[in-house]
Motif scaffolding. Structure first.
Motif, PDB file in Angstrom:
ATOM      1  N   TYR A 257       0.822  -1.210   0.000  1.00 52.02           N
ATOM      2  CA  TYR A 257       0.000   0.000   0.000  1.00 52.02           C
ATOM      3  C   TYR A 257       0.859   1.263   0.000  1.00 52.02           C
ATOM      4  N   GLU A 258       1.890   1.306   0.829  1.00 45.90           N
ATOM      5  CA  GLU A 258       2.692   2.526   0.954  1.00 45.90           C
ATOM      6  C   GLU A 258       3.463   2.825  -0.328  1.00 45.90           C
ATOM      7  N   GLU A 259       3.912   1.806  -1.022  1.00 47.89           N
ATOM      8  CA  GLU A 259       4.594   2.033  -2.297  1.00 47.89           C
ATOM      9  C   GLU A 259       3.627   2.575  -3.342  1.00 47.89           C
ATOM     10  N   ILE A 260       2.436   2.004  -3.392  1.00 44.22           N
ATOM     11  CA  ILE A 260       1.439   2.439  -4.368  1.00 44.22           C
ATOM     12  C   ILE A 260       0.920   3.833  -4.033  1.00 44.22           C
ATOM     13  N   ALA A 261       0.832   4.154  -2.733  1.00 41.12           N
ATOM     14  CA  ALA A 261       0.255   5.428  -2.300  1.00 41.12           C
ATOM     15  C   ALA A 261       1.091   6.636  -2.708  1.00 41.12           C
ATOM     16  N   VAL A 262       2.354   6.445  -3.033  1.00 35.44           N
ATOM     17  CA  VAL A 262       3.210   7.576  -3.414  1.00 35.44           C
ATOM     18  C   VAL A 262       2.714   8.218  -4.706  1.00 35.44           C
ATOM     19  N   LYS A 263       2.424   7.415  -5.708  1.00 31.82           N
ATOM     20  CA  LYS A 263       1.968   7.919  -7.005  1.00 31.82           C
ATOM     21  C   LYS A 263       0.492   7.639  -7.271  1.00 31.82           C
ATOM     22  N   GLY A 264      -0.105   6.762  -6.481  1.00 31.87           N
ATOM     23  CA  GLY A 264      -1.511   6.445  -6.687  1.00 31.87           C
ATOM     24  C   GLY A 264      -1.705   5.276  -7.634  1.00 31.87           C
TER      25      GLY A 264
END
Length: 306
Positions: A257-264
């Motif tokens: 989740y945290e990796e994806i949340a950077v760029k959406g």
């Protein structure tokens, strides 16, 4: 010749045909015959009728979906956690609720949650140096900055002046007329961390109303349990609680989740209604699955985070 043909046709009207039945008394042939008959009957009854529900009719489905996201987060990061290029860290130290991170507040069969954000505070219309990362923004003299022309990916219209960058004074950039100061495309936190990583614990209530017009049956994805507090204490789990319509965002997003949340990312929530109305109508509930739709590529990854 004609008379002979007529006579033949006339006599054929009074003829009688019957098939000849041959009885073969052979155990092997008899077993083969019964085996073929049994196989045909088994296919028709067992596979075509029972397994494939060949006797059933199917109905199209009419559906509507509404969503409600809940969660509050306080971004209380230390100064050392912020990127050195962030000019004002105070604007990030605040409470975020649904009015801030659900934009727009209502969408058709969709919802949007902000997981990362760049804030450019106190912007006013005026003149200021262009962002030095914009292609064509760097200059040596005023000749390099043609007055009245905008840069393709720039933030305003060139004034014709070549000035020092407000980020690195050793570099000159073209001055622009626009919203100043310009946005700096820099992640607020160090180590490529999203500002609103705590949104992973937020929940979304998904209400799905469906109609099977051919059967005149209407259903919704919320169980008709007698407990009025059911929705206050349940979270979806594919095994332990598959009927709960409240989902934790971290469980919806495939991957880290945290990796994806950077760029959406763009995630599809599939609500699959496969109902067998041979059984009780009350047992008709959907199943859920989740998959990421956008490509995690190096060029313009994520949803639309610049």
């Amino acid at each position: 010749m004609t008379s002979s043909k007529f006579k033949t046709i006339f006599l054929s009207l009074f003829e009688y045909y019957t098939p000849k039945i041959v009885l073969i008394k052979n155990i092997k042939v008899g077993i083969l015959n019964r085996f073929v008959q049994l196989a045909i009957i088994s296919y028709i009854i067992g596979y075509a009728i029972i397994y494939n529900k060949g006797y059933q009719d199917f109905s199209p489905i009419e559906s509507s979906v509404t969503t409600k996201v809940k969660g509050v987060v306080f971004t209380n990061y230390s100064k050392n956690e912020f990127n050195d290029l962030v000019p004002d860290i105070d604007v990030y130290q605040r409470i975020w609720d649904t009015a801030d991170y659900v934009v727009p507040p209502s969408e058709n069969n969709a919802f949007f949650v902000v997981t990362n954000i760049v804030i450019t505070s106190n912007q006013t219309q005026g003149k200021c140096p262009e962002d030095l990362t914009v292609p064509g923004a760097k200059c040596i003299s005023n000749i390099d900055c043609q007055q009245g022309l905008p840069l393709i990916t720039g933030n305003g219209v060139l004034t014709g002046n070549c000035v020092k960058s407000d980020v690195n004074t050793s570099v000159k950039v073209c001055e622009i007329r626009g919203w100043c100061p310009v946005e700096r495309d820099v992640n607020p936190l160090k180590n490529n961390k999203p500002l609103l990583s705590a949104t992973k614990k937020f929940t979304v209530l998904i209400k799905n109303f469906v109609d099977f017009p051919k059967f005149k049956i209407r259903r919704r994805n919320i169980p008709n349990f007698k407990d009025p507090n059911y929705l206050k204490r349940c979270n979806y789990h594919p095994v332990n609680n598959p009927l709960c319509p409240i989902f934790v965002l971290e469980d919806i997003v495939p991957g880290n989740y945290e990796e994806i949340a950077v760029k959406g990312a763009t995630v599809a929530i599939v609500i699959d209604w496969q109902c067998n109305f041979d059984l009780s109508e009350s047992k008709c509930y959907p199943t859920y699955s989740f998959r990421r739709l956008d490509e995690n590529s190096l060029i313009s990854p994520g949803l639309n985070f610049r």
